[in-house]
Design a protein around this motif. Structure first.
Motif, mmCIF file in Angstrom:
data_model
loop_
_atom_site.group_PDB
_atom_site.id
_atom_site.type_symbol
_atom_site.label_atom_id
_atom_site.label_comp_id
_atom_site.label_asym_id
_atom_site.label_seq_id
_atom_site.Cartn_x
_atom_site.Cartn_y
_atom_site.Cartn_z
ATOM 1 N N SER A 95 0.130 -51.743 -20.694
ATOM 2 C CA SER A 95 -0.397 -51.266 -19.573
ATOM 3 C C SER A 95 0.070 -52.157 -18.122
ATOM 4 N N GLY A 98 2.675 -49.527 -17.348
ATOM 5 C CA GLY A 98 2.013 -48.473 -16.538
ATOM 6 C C GLY A 98 1.577 -48.674 -15.174
ATOM 7 N N GLU A 99 0.832 -50.090 -14.946
ATOM 8 C CA GLU A 99 0.646 -50.050 -13.612
ATOM 9 C C GLU A 99 1.588 -50.404 -12.494
ATOM 10 N N SER A 102 2.871 -46.963 -11.789
ATOM 11 C CA SER A 102 1.968 -46.172 -11.044
ATOM 12 C C SER A 102 2.204 -46.462 -9.577
ATOM 13 N N ASN A 114 -9.399 -46.222 -19.900
ATOM 14 C CA ASN A 114 -8.392 -46.818 -20.858
ATOM 15 C C ASN A 114 -9.099 -47.079 -22.161
ATOM 16 N N VAL A 124 -1.332 -43.473 -15.943
ATOM 17 C CA VAL A 124 -0.037 -43.731 -16.459
ATOM 18 C C VAL A 124 -0.069 -44.827 -17.420
ATOM 19 N N ALA A 125 -0.884 -45.974 -16.903
ATOM 20 C CA ALA A 125 -1.074 -47.117 -17.893
ATOM 21 C C ALA A 125 -1.942 -46.721 -19.110
ATOM 22 N N LEU A 128 0.348 -45.079 -21.559
ATOM 23 C CA LEU A 128 1.413 -45.866 -22.068
ATOM 24 C C LEU A 128 0.667 -46.663 -23.081
ATOM 25 N N SER A 129 -0.479 -47.092 -22.992
ATOM 26 C CA SER A 129 -1.373 -47.719 -23.961
ATOM 27 C C SER A 129 -1.695 -47.096 -25.096
ATOM 28 N N ALA A 186 9.200 -51.052 -17.115
ATOM 29 C CA ALA A 186 9.239 -50.407 -15.904
ATOM 30 C C ALA A 186 10.415 -50.437 -14.832
#
Length: 251
Positions: A95, A98-99, A102, A114, A124-125, A128-129, A186
């Motif tokens: 997460s 993803g953040e 983003s 989520n 995106v988070a 990926l989660s 990331a």
């Protein structure tokens, strides 16, 4: 009641259920808010019934006071919460990645629910989660969850006090490692964003009349997501290996 189980057997089963239930409520996948509580409780009860015959010889006698009984129950709940929280905290690395991605690709405004976190996060988070949860099931890491439940009775027997200081240190280290891993996952998009923004700034200085925003925003999204797609394989392998190493600590 004695015709089905003795008071000592019921006492042991209750202690096992307290620890297993606390761990199951926090484990990734099984403990997600999207899973109905009845299913989680049923799974915890089934695990408790399976583990009770294996650990009943390591439990002392039934406490003679209500305070002693509640003390043992709280002891088991704390140990279950400690192990489950560590596994849940490290799962947030995906997460975090993803953040960060983003923010670097201007997709922070794309919010969605989520299921694993029980709250809104960027698209995106959330992706990926869900990828991390899929990897856990596809690579049989969930078997190590069950192994961690069984092994916890060797690491933290009934007679041992709750290691509060060690648990706090482990929680802090897990949060730090999770955030560090999320930034590392990331990293390709971060490097791209840095180079891209420098190039956009240079173009803006050279050509002040050029409408750079209308050109840069779509390119940032397209190129950022393309780079994410190319790096998904590496992200999956690195995260799976690190999560497996964490699970092996409890096995």
């Amino acid at each position: 009641m004695d015709s089905y189980a003795t008071a000592a057997q019921v006492y042991v089963a209750g202690l096992v259920f307290a620890r297993v239930g606390a761990m199951v409520m926090l484990m990734p996948g099984i403990g997600d808010d999207s899973v109905p509580p009845r299913i989680r409780l049923s799974f915890a009860l089934l695990m408790a019934l399976l583990l009770t015959p294996l650990v009943q010889n390591t439990v002392g006698g039934v406490p003679t006071s209500v305070g002693g009984l509640w003390g043992q129950v709280i002891h088991e709940i704390l140990i279950g919460l400690m192990i489950g929280s560590v596994l849940k905290l490290f799962f947030t690395a995906m997460s975090t990645a993803g953040e960060v991605i983003s923010m670097q690709t201007t997709l922070s405004f794309a919010q969605t629910t989520n299921p694993s976190m029980g709250q809104s996060s960027t698209a995106v988070a959330t992706f990926l989660s869900m990828l991390g949860l899929t990897l856990i099931m596809a690579t049989d890491l969930h078997h190590l969850f069950i192994g961690a439940i069984v092994k916890s009775y060797d690491l933290f027997p009934f007679s041992r006090a709750v290691p509060v200081n060690d648990a706090a240190t482990l929680a802090v280290r897990t949060v730090a490692d999770s955030f560090s891993l999320g930034v590392q996952l990331a990293a390709p998009v971060i490097v791209f964003s840095l180079v891209f923004n420098l190039a956009v700034g240079l173009v803006g200085r050279v050509m002040p009349a050029f409408q750079i925003f209308f050109v840069a925003s779509p390119l940032s999204v397209i190129l950022g997501l393309s780079l994410l797609a190319l790096s998904l394989g590496g992200i999956a392998m690195v995260w799976t290996d690190r999560y497996r190493d964490l699970l092996l600590i409890f096995n």
